[in-house]
Design an enzyme around this catalytic site. Structure first.
Site, PDB file in Angstrom:
ATOM      1  CG  HIS A 259      18.374 -10.909   2.012  1.00 37.83           C
ATOM      2  ND1 HIS A 259      18.685 -10.322   3.209  1.00 37.83           N
ATOM      3  CD2 HIS A 259      18.578  -9.960   1.070  1.00 37.83           C
ATOM      4  CE1 HIS A 259      19.064  -9.067   2.992  1.00 37.83           C
ATOM      5  NE2 HIS A 259      19.016  -8.826   1.705  1.00 37.83           N
TER       6      HIS A 259
ATOM      7  CE  LYS B 174      44.095 -22.225   0.542  1.00 37.67           C
ATOM      8  NZ  LYS B 174      43.522 -23.191   1.446  1.00 37.67           N
TER       9      LYS B 174
ATOM     10  NE  ARG C 138      24.014  -9.785   1.530  1.00 39.01           N
ATOM     11  CZ  ARG C 138      23.530  -9.041   0.529  1.00 39.01           C
ATOM     12  NH1 ARG C 138      24.146  -8.991  -0.618  1.00 39.01           N
ATOM     13  NH2 ARG C 138      22.406  -8.370   0.679  1.00 39.01           N
TER      14      ARG C 138
ATOM     15  NE  ARG D 187      19.679  -1.635  -3.416  1.00 41.22           N
ATOM     16  CZ  ARG D 187      18.881  -0.821  -4.085  1.00 41.22           C
ATOM     17  NH1 ARG D 187      19.365  -0.032  -5.008  1.00 41.22           N
ATOM     18  NH2 ARG D 187      17.600  -0.807  -3.853  1.00 41.22           N
ATOM     19  CB  THR D 188      22.253  -5.210   2.288  1.00 43.56           C
ATOM     20  OG1 THR D 188      21.512  -5.586   1.138  1.00 43.56           O
ATOM     21  CG2 THR D 188      21.754  -6.010   3.477  1.00 43.56           C
TER      22      THR D 188
END
Lengths: 319, 439
Positions: free
Chosen positions: A134, A82, A104, A54-55
């Site tokens: 955010h 790692k 993000r 969505r973002t």
């Protein structure tokens, strides 16, 4: 403005400028041809260390509508597992000439580190870092509230409004971002959460805290009610659970038709998504005319266009 | 044997001016005037403070296992530069120091290098897993003569195992050295739980997770009549519990680290993992309580918790980074800054908390932490309290670079360290002679 990392860094004027710019961006989206040439030749990298379709698509749409070149970089590995380190990823993006990096990350502070680590020169836009911040979510929330609850939105803050934020504040970057921004814009904030989901050490936060949704509805004249997503595993994690059961959570904190009916007539219902229908919000509340949840998504694109425009076009102006 | 040394006009313990003659590893003269032996190297020590060689009860040398971060050799050099003549090497190596074989190897390697006495600390439980007691008797009776046992890095969490360990070490007059941390209350924790963690969104490490274990262990030590040493006290509450336990006559001793005496959780706002340490940096109020407790004797010693890490373990996200920071080379400067220059303590007190008390707790007080007197082993540290310096990670002797003090000015430093009469560190400012000086 060089980076957008935290709503705490925004002055009232900064915040209102972003909201006003978002208003102009939103207006352009009503046109037949929605694409603007503003960021032609600029490269925006969407760097996602954590899944969030969505973002990501919201930022992607925002950048593309400003004619920027968009590169999606999904780096699901982490230095814990790692994979490539944050530093090496940053150096790679720098070598590719990213003008802006939308990041993000699962780790609180990762956006700050990218901006201040000396690894890359582009602007950093925090699209959610761990349980920290955010900022574009809070800005789109403020934008949505301003449209619905403020008479002439242009140039205005959110003075005099009361906003209740309900749910898992402890793990919520949305709540942290909103408390700061809403305060900066002049709104009163009430956090509504079980004590187990309120962080220790918030005595000085500019907000009230109550422990049931009914108490908030009785005690405050709520203009906007923001329901946070609750992760089911937080309530059923055996000995580490924050709450006895999803059912009890719904009873005390869920927004249903009855509670919706007891809110002031003009009050709006918000949710950053994705929703757990039947847990923190009933279908009746989510789909009611007072719900602006779908509109929040649309406003997200406009706010992100504004943020990218102000970060990148501003940079050009300074040169 | 090394060349005789005459230390001229030093300030002994910071209060009386005298000269010291060192021959064959022993102090042979102390007085206002001394007879310099033939061929002696004379150190003009006017303005320098002479202390018994410093003893660190809490050092990570990383060998065996993480020689990329530190080795016994690089750590020994860092210790000598910092003014230490003895360090206690923690057991969380790979393999873990939980057998006589490993502790003897660490001890012997320290002797072979010869810059500092390395006294291994043995693990309380096999593999630091908290399940089965390690063969503490074998370690105690080995050449390494282990007297302190710790699962440092991990708390001995099971109260029954802790009880048994406390009882068992009485056999050889040992002590259990506890890393006090309730494991359940600190799962995934990243920093002190409080105002700053709430804002930064980093999982909190509450003060109560330390304090509850300190209280439990003090009561267990009382119940079984044994000695417990609590590592790196970090909260006001822990200080109050230790004070209460001492008043009650419980054999509890405690340490504080230089970083907990100087830095606070505010440092985390930079998200720079150089400030990530366990237990975490706490509040200004905790720092004040710790300083006062060192000054009034509630906290017995200063120990560094020198914790070298390879840069990739620090050059990453805060949550992914390792806990720990360097401390050997900066301890004297930090202690001078926060305790001496602030008027809370004298240099004589520093000798107590950085040499005499740690030697006593570690049961090495027949070798270290001895008086500056004739006939005593010549383990001596000369501090120049006016030699201010700015810490630079790249200029440290340690192999690792994870100092939190980069760019910070410290008021003084150790300028000469003698281990049994042999110089293990001579500051360049003293124009050291080439002979008898370590390369």
């Amino acid at each position: 403005m060089r980076h957008l990392l935290s709503t705490q860094d925004l002055s009232r004027d900064d915040a209102i400028l972003i909201l006003d710019t978002a208003g102009q961006m939103a207006a352009t989206q009503e046109r037949e041809v929605r694409k603007l040439p503003t960021l032609r030749g600029k490269t925006v990298v969407n760097l996602f260390f954590e899944d969030s379709t969505r973002t990501r698509i919201s930022f992607e749409a925002a950048a593309k509508r400003l004619s920027a070149d968009v590169i999606n970089f999904s780096a699901k590995g982490s230095s814990v597992s790692k994979g490539e380190s944050l530093k090496d990823t940053a150096l790679t993006l720098q070598a590719m000439g990213a003008d802006a990096v939308v990041v993000r990350h699962w780790a609180s502070g990762a956006a700050y580190q990218l901006a201040h680590g000396g690894w890359l020169h582009g602007s950093v836009l925090n699209a959610g870092d761990g349980t920290h911040q955010h900022p574009t979510q809070a800005l789109l929330d403020a934008f949505t509230m301003r449209r619905h609850l403020v008479g002439s939105p242009e140039g205005a803050g959110l003075d005099g409004l009361t906003v209740a934020i309900v749910g898992d504040v402890l793990h919520s970057r949305v709540a942290r971002s909103n408390v700061q921004l809403l305060h900066t814009l002049g709104a009163k904030v009430v956090l509504v959460a079980p004590p187990t989901l309120v962080p220790v050490g918030i005595a000085r936060w500019p907000c009230d805290v109550v422990h049931t949704l009914d108490e908030a509805i009785e005690g405050y004249d709520i203009d906007a009610l923001m329901m946070l997503r609750v992760q089911r595993e937080r309530m059923t994690g055996g000995g580490s659970a924050f709450f006895p059961s999803p059912e009890e959570y719904t009873r005390l904190f869920g927004l249903d038709g009855d509670r919706l009916g007891r809110l002031p007539e003009h009050a709006i219902v918000m949710h950053p998504g994705p929703m757990n229908r039947g847990l923190e919000i009933s279908a009746e509340a989510a789909d009611s005319p007072r719900s602006v949840i779908v509109e929040q998504v649309g406003n997200g694109v406009a706010v992100r266009m504004a943020a990218l425009y102000l970060l990148l076009a501003g940079e050009e102006g300074a040169q | 044997m090394s060349r005789p040394i005459v230390i001229l006009n030093a300030s002994l313990y910071g209060d009386t001016t005298a000269s010291i003659v060192v021959e064959d590893g022993v102090i042979t003269q102390v007085g206002e005037t001394v007879d310099a032996p033939e061929g002696a190297w004379e150190i003009d020590a006017s303005g320098l403070v002479a202390l018994p060689g410093l003893v660190d009860l809490h050092t990570h040398l990383r060998e065996p296992g993480r020689e990329d971060a530190e080795t016994i050799e690089t750590g020994s050099r860092a210790a000598a530069v910092g003014g230490w003549t003895a360090v206690h090497a923690m057991a969380n190596t790979n393999p873990v120091s939980d057998t006589a074989g490993v502790v003897e190897q660490v001890y012997s390697r320290g002797q072979e290098i010869g810059l500092v006495d390395v006294f291994p600390v043995g693990a309380v439980t096999v593999g630091l897993k908290g399940e089965h007691l390690s063969e503490m008797g074998a370690m105690a009776n080995s050449r390494a003569r282990v007297r302190l046992f710790s699962d440092d890095g991990v708390c001995v969490y099971d109260p029954v195992i802790m009880r048994r360990a406390l009882e068992y070490v009485k056999t050889f007059d040992g002590a259990v050295v506890q890393h006090a941390q309730d494991l359940r209350l600190t799962e995934g924790s990243q920093m002190h739980e409080g105002e700053v963690s709430a804002e930064l969104g980093l999982a909190g490490w509450p003060a109560v997770a330390e304090e509850s274990i300190v209280a439990r262990d003090a009561l267990l030590a009382e119940h079984v009549g044994s000695r417990v040493h609590v590592q790196h006290l970090s909260t006001r509450g822990s200080v109050e519990i230790v004070r209460w336990a001492k008043d009650r006559g419980i054999a509890v001793t405690a340490e504080a680290t230089p970083h907990h005496l100087l830095l606070t959780h505010e440092s985390a706002r930079t998200y720079d993992p150089l400030f990530k340490v366990n237990p975490p940096l706490r509040t200004e109020d905790d720092v004040e309580a710790l300083r006062a407790a060192v000054a009034d004797g509630t906290i017995d010693i200063i120990a560094t918790d020198h914790a070298p890490h390879a840069s990739e373990d620090k050059d990453c996200e805060w949550a992914a980074a390792s806990f720990g920071m360097l401390g050997l080379e900066t301890a004297v400067g930090v202690v001078q800054k926060v305790l001496v220059d602030s008027g809370l303590m004298t240099w004589r007190d520093v000798a107590r908390v950085m040499s005499e008390n740690p030697a006593r707790i570690g049961k090495v007080d027949h070798l270290h932490g001895r008086p500056l007197a004739v006939g005593e082993p010549a383990n001596i540290t000369l501090v120049d309290p006016k030699a201010a310096w700015t810490v630079s990670a790249d200029a440290l002797s340690s192999r690792a670079r994870n100092t939190p003090y980069g760019g910070i000015e410290l008021p003084g430093r150790a300028v000469v360290t003698l281990l049994r009469g042999a110089p293990t560190h001579i500051d360049a400012s003293l124009n050291p002679p080439t002979e008898g000086v370590p390369a």
